[in-house]
Scaffold this active site. Structure first.
Site, PDB file in Angstrom:
ATOM      1  N   LYS A 277      33.568  30.268 -31.537  1.00  0.00           N
ATOM      2  CA  LYS A 277      33.447  31.407 -30.101  1.00  0.00           C
ATOM      3  C   LYS A 277      34.341  32.841 -30.160  1.00  0.00           C
ATOM      4  O   LYS A 277      35.432  32.482 -30.765  1.00  0.00           O
ATOM      5  CB  LYS A 277      32.950  30.646 -28.524  1.00  0.00           C
TER       6      LYS A 277
ATOM      7  N   SER B 102      27.452  33.076 -21.981  1.00  0.00           N
ATOM      8  CA  SER B 102      28.262  33.916 -22.530  1.00  0.00           C
ATOM      9  C   SER B 102      28.340  33.627 -24.156  1.00  0.00           C
ATOM     10  O   SER B 102      28.536  33.706 -25.051  1.00  0.00           O
ATOM     11  CB  SER B 102      29.307  34.767 -22.663  1.00  0.00           C
TER      12      SER B 102
ATOM     13  N   SER C 292      28.987  29.624 -18.647  1.00  0.00           N
ATOM     14  CA  SER C 292      28.648  29.931 -20.484  1.00  0.00           C
ATOM     15  C   SER C 292      28.324  29.117 -20.999  1.00  0.00           C
ATOM     16  O   SER C 292      28.089  30.067 -22.309  1.00  0.00           O
ATOM     17  CB  SER C 292      29.826  30.976 -20.498  1.00  0.00           C
TER      18      SER C 292
END
Lengths: 94, 486, 476
Positions: free
Chosen positions: B79, B154, B178
């Site tokens: 990420k 996210s 997330s």
């Protein structure tokens, strides 16, 4: 609704400026969010210790031994502007 | 077995047994990215050249009989809020569009030591703020199951990449849900360890007391294996815990007889989609049939969790993101006549709307005259929510809950209503506040969209979660469906 | 109406730990810009603060020396504000639970002892340095100093004059150096103070509105600034005006204070607990260990020197004014057992040489063994005082061994009376005129002959002996 003055104050604290559109939007949105958050007041929290860490365990402290610092060129690598090994910005008035 | 159907651990085994080459595994993923990522947009940066170079190196090691790590040759991705030395790390923000870290995050170092091969950096909501990746400076991540819909956030890019075979596993982060919510939306498995179990050194902070690094993979075994590699005490993270046990070898006998599973009724009430509710109910029945004891109870304080979470996370974020001033790194505005301009203009021009909104909210709750009523109050509520979980875990071994109130919604559907977006986190934020570990695994489809179930455990009891999830996965195949590309 | 001045100080002291408070970079002063930095002290994204154990110990030691209560569970907080020298845009400091509270520090002013209350002591991190370039309209930033550990010592508003403030600061500096927590080098910025000045009608209980003068780093300037501020404020009040609560800048050249034009006034720091640093628990054992290992404080040392070595109060004060001088003194005395002689050597020759060479008394490295040896040689009459001075300078500059030097250079006193007599006889023969003068009653010539004899003996004879022998020979 959050008022003009509060928005201006928050812009100052946050160190950015909203454009006119954003300002109007935020006045409404922040107002509603802050109102929603107000539901926390329904809870009686007298005498409750605020939580700042999920789990309290013994802090581990670092020994006072010198580690090698970074290479200066790495430190400056991402800077927009540098001079004489320093970060460079427009003149700051104290 | 088709290479596209193998889990990370299975791929690793095949590579070690020389039944497939590292290059094959890596190229499979890279080909998928080239074919499909323009539709999905899971990646911000693809490091193809590095990946192929690493593949060569690892293959040589294997061929020469040298000892290799657990994930030797397995392609994975990271990420884009986790620092990778020499590789752009943007947090999906214009502010860090050209930022290259000078060090690797601890988790990156550790996973690289296991000889896994990084394919690139994954798309996300800007600075982790959002539940759909619609706030990303690099565009939304489309759900591989239906590209008109969001992947969640996210960690949307991470979930979508694993779901569409663009990575075999991903390192991601979870602050308010997330990892868990995108896993539910995309039909993949994910695990969020207890706060402190995995080092945060190198994770670009959103909210330090809530941020955690976790793993997303094809099944819980993959996720657990990643955790065992990246987790554990780190001297660079003062909040990381010593003596955690991340050895999951004893978790796979499939026996969950007499496991006590509690289901908070009010969480079922959070679900707004009847089809999703049906899936969760069916899931409870499956656990029952596997020998677990299931019981309903309530967690009444969860009503207040969204409010408390947003106060605390935005407060911390407003402080955490102040360092972005255009001086040492990050975007600097061209229109600057003095030092104040550098700060204000750079931040005005480079932060997206949601980030600005949260920073302002955070500044508000910490500002003079408001601290006691908002930040202190929310911190006290946090203590109460944590205590409520601890009490529940006196009775139950696992708490089962939905991971989101709905399935993946349409792109654009919620973005104009921030409060509505925030309320979408209702199933996950309590756990974030308490610091407990949780996993999400697929448990079926609702209207052709994936549904995930959340398994929450006691602090530092990831083992029980993995055991429970694994038992479910060897008796069902929901985690095998939902892959593939649209 | 008579007004009295009220002063409170917030003293910032850079600790002399080897590394910074939250990372392993060196705290060494100077160095090329940005060569003592790392991702942590530069505030790079993804980094976390690693608290230095020694900083906590130094803070406890300081608290004990200032008679404070030590907080058993101390926490850190974030102080948020934007400034280019602050890389994280927050300073990690302590607001809610500082490590030391409720202390007191005794000063002596005009023969009177006065207790100054210490409100609290807390740990925090220093910021970087800004280098302004007027001509080129830019500012350069060096983060070497960023993260150097600071202790902030906050007094109660118990000081009543510029003199008291100066005495307080001098004594504080001495104490901090004695307990080895800081080198307190004002010129390097390792000790600075924010000065809060207000005035009120004499005898009043309530505090007046105060003005703050920030970052003052010379005791002289602080004295002047307090006096100026006090006058300025009294003038305003007498004229019927009101004092503004504000931060002011001291202009050393103009010897005046001015309103600061920055937004310093009424800053909203939005303090909240630092999530990355867990509360630090301080055990009873730790406190006792530090207490038991505390270096002797200056007052105690002064008293002991008076008692043990028979020094006068004045001499004792002088020798203990610098920790290093006291150290050298004591070590030398332990070896040779002659405190007054060692004292004179240090306060005389050594102080002169320190001043000449421009060193800090604190940096002087000299062998107590050699000093003791020299003192013994002089008191045993092996060399005279003039030679003694020369030898001392050799020891100071070149670490020369005194016995070797004296032997090699043949500087020993001449004990051989035959040789002395012979030499005097020779001088007398050469200076018949003077002998005549003496015989005729001109006593001045006697001194001349003593001088000539000493010259011929290269100063290495005891003048008393020369005097006696000369007299004897003249009589002959």
């Amino acid at each position: 609704m959050t008022d003009e003055k509060t928005i201006a104050y928050l812009e100052e604290l946050s160190k950015f400026r909203l454009n006119e559109n954003e300002k109007e939007k935020f006045k409404d949105e922040l107002g509603r969010i802050i109102e929603y958050i107000g539901k926390l007041n329904k809870l009686d929290t007298k005498g409750i210790e605020p939580l700042s860490h999920p789990f309290i365990y013994t802090s581990s402290l670092r020994e006072d031994t010198i580690q090698s610092s970074s290479e200066r060129e790495d430190i400056l690598k991402n800077a927009h502007d540098n001079k004489d090994g320093c970060f460079k910005v427009l003149r700051t008035v104290e | 077995m088709n290479i596209s159907e193998m889990t990370a651990l299975e791929t690793a085994e095949m590579i070690k047994a020389k039944k497939i080459s590292v290059k094959e595994a890596v190229n499979n993923v890279i080909d998928n990215i080239k074919k499909n990522d323009n539709k999905i947009n899971a990646y911000i940066t693809v490091t193809e050249e590095n990946a192929l170079k690493d593949a060569e190196t690892i293959q040589k090691k294997i061929d020469s009989g040298e000892e290799t790590g657990l994930f030797a040759g397995v392609p994975f991705a990271i990420k884009d809020n986790i620092c990778t030395k020499g590789i752009r790390t943007s947090c999906a923000s214009k502010m860090l569009e050209n930022f290259t870290p000078i060090y690797d995050a601890t988790v990156v170092r550790r996973i690289k030591n296991s000889d896994a091969i990084s394919i690139g950096k994954l798309n996300m909501d800007e600075f982790g703020m959002g539940g759909s990746t619609e706030t990303s400076y690099f565009g939304v991540v489309r759900n591989p199951c239906d590209t008109q819909r969001v992947s969640g956030g996210s960690s949307g890019g991470a979930a979508a990449a694993v779901a569409s075979d663009e990575a075999l596993f991903a390192l991601a982060s979870d602050t308010g849900g997330s990892i868990r919510q995108p896993c539910s939306f995309c039909g993949v498995s994910g695990i969020v360890p207890t706060y402190g179990a995995v080092s945060r050194y190198g994770l670009i902070a959103f909210a330090s007391s809530l941020d955690r690094i976790g793993a997303i993979g094809r099944d819980i075994k993959d996720c657990a294996a990643v955790l065992s590699v990246i987790g554990g005490y780190d001297t660079n993270d003062p909040t990381s815990v010593k003596n955690t046990s991340l050895d999951f070898s004893q978790c796979y006998d499939g026996n969950i007889k007499d496991l006590k599973i509690g289901i908070p009724e009010n969480y079922i009430g959070f679900i707004t989609d009847t089809e999703v509710k049906k899936k969760i109910t069916e899931t409870i029945k499956i656990f029952s049939s596997l020998g677990a004891e299931t019981e309903f109870f309530t967690l009444p304080l969860s009503e207040y969790a969204v409010a408390a979470y947003y106060v605390i996370s935005c407060a911390e974020a407003s402080s955490e993101l102040s360092r972005y001033d255009g001086i040492r790194y990050g975007y600097r505005s061209e229109r600057a006549g003095n030092i104040s301009d550098i700060f204000v203009n750079s931040r005005s021009e480079a932060f997206g709307e949601e980030v600005k909104r949260r920073i302002m909210l955070g500044s508000f709750v910490l500002s003079k005259g408001h601290y006691d009523d908002y930040y202190k109050k929310a911190s006290q509520v946090r203590t109460m929510i944590k205590a409520e979980f601890e009490k529940a875990f006196e009775k139950y071994d696992i708490i089962l809950a939905p991971a989101a109130p709905t399935t993946a919604y349409k792109i654009g559907e919620n973005i104009s209503d921030p409060l509505k977006m925030y309320l979408g986190d209702i199933c996950t934020v309590s756990v974030s506040l308490a610091g407990n570990p949780a996993a999400v695994i697929p448990c079926g489809m609702a209207n052709a969209l994936p549904v995930g179930v959340q398994l929450i455990g006691r602090a530092f009891d990831e083992k029980n979660i993995v055991k429970t999830a694994h038992a479910f996965q060897i008796n069902t195949d929901f985690h095998k469906a939902g892959k593939g590309v649209v | 109406m008579i007004y009295e001045t009220v002063v409170g100080l917030e003293v910032h002291v850079e600790l002399s730990t080897k590394t910074k408070i939250f990372c392993g970079c060196t705290t060494q002063f100077g160095g090329d810009p940005n060569t003592h930095v790392c991702p942590i002290c530069c505030g790079m994204p993804g980094t976390l603060p690693l608290l230095n154990k020694e900083v906590v110990d130094y803070a406890i030691r300081t608290g004990l020396a200032l008679n404070c209560d030590i907080t058993r569970k101390t926490k850190f907080d974030r102080k948020n504000y934007f400034y280019p020298d602050l890389p994280k845009a927050y300073q990690i400091s302590q607001l809610y639970l500082p490590i030391c509270t409720n202390g007191n520090f005794e000063i002596e002013i005009n023969g009177r002892k006065k207790q100054i209350g210490i409100h609290e002591i807390h740990m925090e991190e220093d910021a970087g340095k800004l280098i302004h370039d007027e001509s080129a309209n830019h500012t350069l930033i060096d983060y070497n100093r960023c993260g150097v550990p600071l202790l902030e010592i906050v007094t109660e508003p118990d000081l009543s004059s510029s003199e008291e403030a100066a005495v307080f600061l001098e004594k504080l500096r001495e104490t901090l150096m004695y307990i080895n927590v800081s080198d307190c080098r004002m010129q390097e910025g390792s000790m600075r103070a924010d000065v809060n000045v207000s005035v009120r009608p004499a005898g009043s209980d309530t505090l007046g509105t105060r003005a703050e003068l920030k970052n003052m780093s010379s005791f002289k300037a602080i004295r002047k600034a307090i006096e100026y501020e006090s006058k300025r404020q009294i003038n305003i009040l007498v004229g019927g005006g009101m004092i503004l609560q504000e931060t002011r800048r001291w202009d050393e050249a103009k010897e005046k204070s001015f309103t600061m034009r920055s937004k310093e006034n009424a800053q909203d720091y939005r303090y909240f607990p630092e999530p990355n640093i867990l509360p630090v628990e301080i055990s009873e054992e730790k406190i006792n260990m530090i207490k038991n290992n505390m270096p002797e404080l200056p007052d105690k040392k002064r008293e002991r020197y008076i008692k043990e070595y028979g020094l006068s109060e004045y001499d004792s004060s002088v020798i203990t004014s610098e920790r290093n001088l006291a150290f050298i003194f004591e070590k030398s005395v332990i070896i040779c057992g002659k405190p007054k002689e060692v004292l004179n050597m240090i306060t005389g020759e050594m102080m002169r040489l320190i001043s000449e060479t421009g060193q800090n008394a604190d940096d002087v490295k000299i062998s107590p063994e050699k000093i003791a040896s020299l003192v013994n040689m002089i008191s045993e009459g092996k060399i005279n005082r003039t030679v003694g001075k020369e030898v001392f300078e050799e020891i100071f500059r070149n670490d020369t061994d005194p016995e070797k030097y004296v032997t090699e250079k043949g500087l020993m006193m001449i004990e051989d009376t035959d040789l002395i007599e012979k030499t005097i006889k020779y001088i007398l023969e050469k200076n018949q005129r003077s002998v005549e003068d003496i015989r005729n009653g001109k006593t001045k010539a006697f001194g001349f002959l003593v001088g000539e004899s000493m010259k011929a003996l290269k100063g290495k004879a005891d003048p008393k002996t020369v005097n006696e022998l000369l007299k004897k020979l003249l009589i002959k």
